[in-house]
Design a protein around this motif. Sequence first.
Motif, PDB file in Angstrom:
ATOM      1  N   ASP A  79      32.141  25.532 -16.261  1.00 12.94           N
ATOM      2  CA  ASP A  79      32.761  25.717 -14.944  1.00 12.94           C
ATOM      3  C   ASP A  79      33.467  24.433 -14.504  1.00 12.94           C
ATOM      4  O   ASP A  79      32.865  23.368 -14.458  1.00 12.94           O
ATOM      5  N   ASP A 110      34.752  23.568 -11.522  1.00 13.99           N
ATOM      6  CA  ASP A 110      34.305  23.018 -10.243  1.00 13.99           C
ATOM      7  C   ASP A 110      33.013  22.226 -10.414  1.00 13.99           C
ATOM      8  O   ASP A 110      32.850  21.157  -9.801  1.00 13.99           O
ATOM      9  N   ASP A 116      33.934  18.934 -12.034  1.00 16.04           N
ATOM     10  CA  ASP A 116      34.587  18.033 -11.078  1.00 16.04           C
ATOM     11  C   ASP A 116      33.566  17.421 -10.124  1.00 16.04           C
ATOM     12  O   ASP A 116      33.641  16.227  -9.792  1.00 16.04           O
ATOM     13  N   THR A 117      32.614  18.231  -9.673  1.00 18.68           N
ATOM     14  CA  THR A 117      31.592  17.731  -8.749  1.00 18.68           C
ATOM     15  C   THR A 117      30.728  16.664  -9.415  1.00 18.68           C
ATOM     16  O   THR A 117      30.466  15.594  -8.834  1.00 18.68           O
TER      17      THR A 117
END
Length: 223
Positions: free
Chosen positions: A32, A34, A37-38
């Motif tokens: 994933d 996102d 990125d987190t």
Amino acid sequence: ATPTVTTGRVLPLETIAAAKPDLIINVASGGDKDEYDTLSRIAPTIALPVGAQPYAPKWQDATRLIAQALGKPAEGDKLVTDTETYLNGVAAANPTFHGKTATYLDVMAGEVYVGGNQATVVTTLKELGFTDTPYVAALPPTDTQTPLSAELLPQIDSDILVIYGFGANQTDTLASNAGLANLGAVKADHAYFMPDLALSSPSVLSIPYGVDAMLPFLKTATG
């Protein structure tokens, strides 16, 4: 010496950040963006290897990726070679494994999920000489875990079954699913109930541990 250990399927981002990591290793992720990125905002992160199926990277690729991130590619290559030598040795010492069919199942709360032909437990079994049933062989490689209805259970019956019950013991796992209990492999005591996830999240450490634990069963079931 006393690492923080968390459980559950949701990443505890605050706990991860509090550990102040220099590197985050998430190679068995679902890929994933996102999530990546987190995590990358907390520390440099390595995630699912390029081309790998979600949650099912080849352990060779994962090992080499980690080694590259640590600046030790040669050591990573050696770990992969040593582990492959171990698996090849087990396969060579046990010719009765070759050509026998093997199926991996996750069973929880009465629901059955069959491991696809690229699932990590399945690929390790194939490295030992086992083969897929026609049903599993025909599954798309992207389907690493597929729900299985009761009427389809006979199609995955095989020479051996490897089953993970998510904390439930063998008796409770079978009691929750009559169709599973009636499979030929189960009736013949050719079903191995995994005590842990050593082979579901395979690494150069967990593979020899998990295979060594399963070997007595495999030898008896294929003898």
